[in-house]
Write a protein that holds these residues in place. Structure first.
Motif, PDB file in Angstrom:
ATOM      1  N   ASP A 228       6.209   3.701  -8.791  1.00  0.00           N
ATOM      2  CA  ASP A 228       5.222   3.327  -8.094  1.00  0.00           C
ATOM      3  C   ASP A 228       5.433   2.625  -6.683  1.00  0.00           C
ATOM      4  O   ASP A 228       6.292   1.617  -6.954  1.00  0.00           O
ATOM      5  CB  ASP A 228       3.914   2.476  -8.785  1.00  0.00           C
TER       6      ASP A 228
ATOM      7  N   ILE B  69       4.388  -0.484  -4.467  1.00  0.00           N
ATOM      8  CA  ILE B  69       3.506  -1.776  -4.569  1.00  0.00           C
ATOM      9  C   ILE B  69       4.164  -2.932  -3.717  1.00  0.00           C
ATOM     10  O   ILE B  69       5.551  -2.899  -3.443  1.00  0.00           O
ATOM     11  CB  ILE B  69       3.227  -2.209  -5.955  1.00  0.00           C
TER      12      ILE B  69
ATOM     13  N   ASP C 234       0.982  -7.982  -3.785  1.00  0.00           N
ATOM     14  CA  ASP C 234       0.063  -7.591  -4.639  1.00  0.00           C
ATOM     15  C   ASP C 234       0.455  -7.714  -6.098  1.00  0.00           C
ATOM     16  O   ASP C 234      -0.509  -8.135  -6.766  1.00  0.00           O
ATOM     17  CB  ASP C 234      -0.108  -5.964  -4.360  1.00  0.00           C
TER      18      ASP C 234
ATOM     19  N   PRO D 156      -1.050   1.108  -7.197  1.00  0.00           N
ATOM     20  CA  PRO D 156      -2.002   2.343  -6.906  1.00  0.00           C
ATOM     21  C   PRO D 156      -2.072   3.337  -8.170  1.00  0.00           C
ATOM     22  O   PRO D 156      -2.999   3.849  -8.464  1.00  0.00           O
ATOM     23  CB  PRO D 156      -1.403   2.898  -5.701  1.00  0.00           C
ATOM     24  N   LYS D 157      -1.010   3.392  -9.142  1.00  0.00           N
ATOM     25  CA  LYS D 157      -1.041   4.219 -10.017  1.00  0.00           C
ATOM     26  C   LYS D 157      -1.250   3.744 -11.492  1.00  0.00           C
ATOM     27  O   LYS D 157      -1.428   4.351 -12.267  1.00  0.00           O
ATOM     28  CB  LYS D 157       0.455   5.066 -10.217  1.00  0.00           C
ATOM     29  N   ARG D 158      -1.259   2.299 -11.336  1.00  0.00           N
ATOM     30  CA  ARG D 158      -1.401   1.611 -12.559  1.00  0.00           C
ATOM     31  C   ARG D 158      -0.413   1.740 -13.685  1.00  0.00           C
ATOM     32  O   ARG D 158      -0.616   1.937 -14.806  1.00  0.00           O
ATOM     33  CB  ARG D 158      -2.831   1.880 -13.177  1.00  0.00           C
TER      34      ARG D 158
END
Length: 180
Positions: free
Chosen positions: A92, A94, A98, A125-127
């Motif tokens: 992901d 990031i 954040d 964003p994708k957790r």
């Protein structure tokens, strides 16, 4: 600087939305997890926010060639902050900023309030990345013990090995006791 009030409000909203889980203290005679204190976690979160170009999106992954390879951790006093992906193939984009903001939300919700044990939160964003905070017992620069029942990290990820190296030879229990 992040306002503590905004962190607490955000932590409440995230807890309600089910995006994080705080560790619960097990009933005796189960081993009692180590506690930590908010200001020590906050110092670690500030270190996390200073990594690289804090506002530049970076590819986080366990794979070779990632912009930042996980798992990794930051230990400040009795506070252990750990980041890792859910699975070996996850990745992901990031920013460290954040991640630090969400770690701050987690610390406000799960360390500042009793029982001061920490918790875990999905980030990005994708957790598929998790920030996990928990307390450890220390003697100088050495982490002595990890006494919780919340190591649910897959052995293949390297996270369990990272924790074992930091904490000596002690085996880590595998049954999480987390609920928001």
């Amino acid at each position: 600087m992040i306002s503590i009030f905004l962190l607490i409000v955000a932590a409440f909203n995230w807890t309600v939305a089910g995006q994080m889980a705080c560790w619960k203290k097990p009933l005796p005679p189960a081993p009692q997890p180590a506690t930590t204190v908010y200001w020590q976690c906050f110092e670690g979160i500030k270190d996390l926010a200073k990594m690289g170009k804090a506002y530049a999106p970076i590819l986080f992954s366990r794979k070779e060639g990632a912009g930042f390879k996980v798992p990794d951790r930051w230990v400040t006093g009795t506070c252990y902050i750990h980041i890792d992906m859910d699975n070996d193939d996850d990745e992901d984009y990031i920013t460290f900023h954040d991640i630090a903001v969400e770690a701050g939300i987690l610390a406000a919700a799960c360390v500042a309030r009793p029982p001061h044990l920490g918790g875990t939160i999905a980030v990005g964003p994708k957790r598929v990345m998790n920030v996990t905070i928990f307390g450890v017992r220390r003697a100088g620069d050495n982490v002595l013990a990890f006494d919780g029942e919340y190591d649910n990290l897959p052995a293949s990820s390297g996270s369990a090995e990272l924790l074992r190296r930091d904490m000596g030879h002690q085996e880590l229990p595998m049954d999480p006791t987390v609920r928001a």
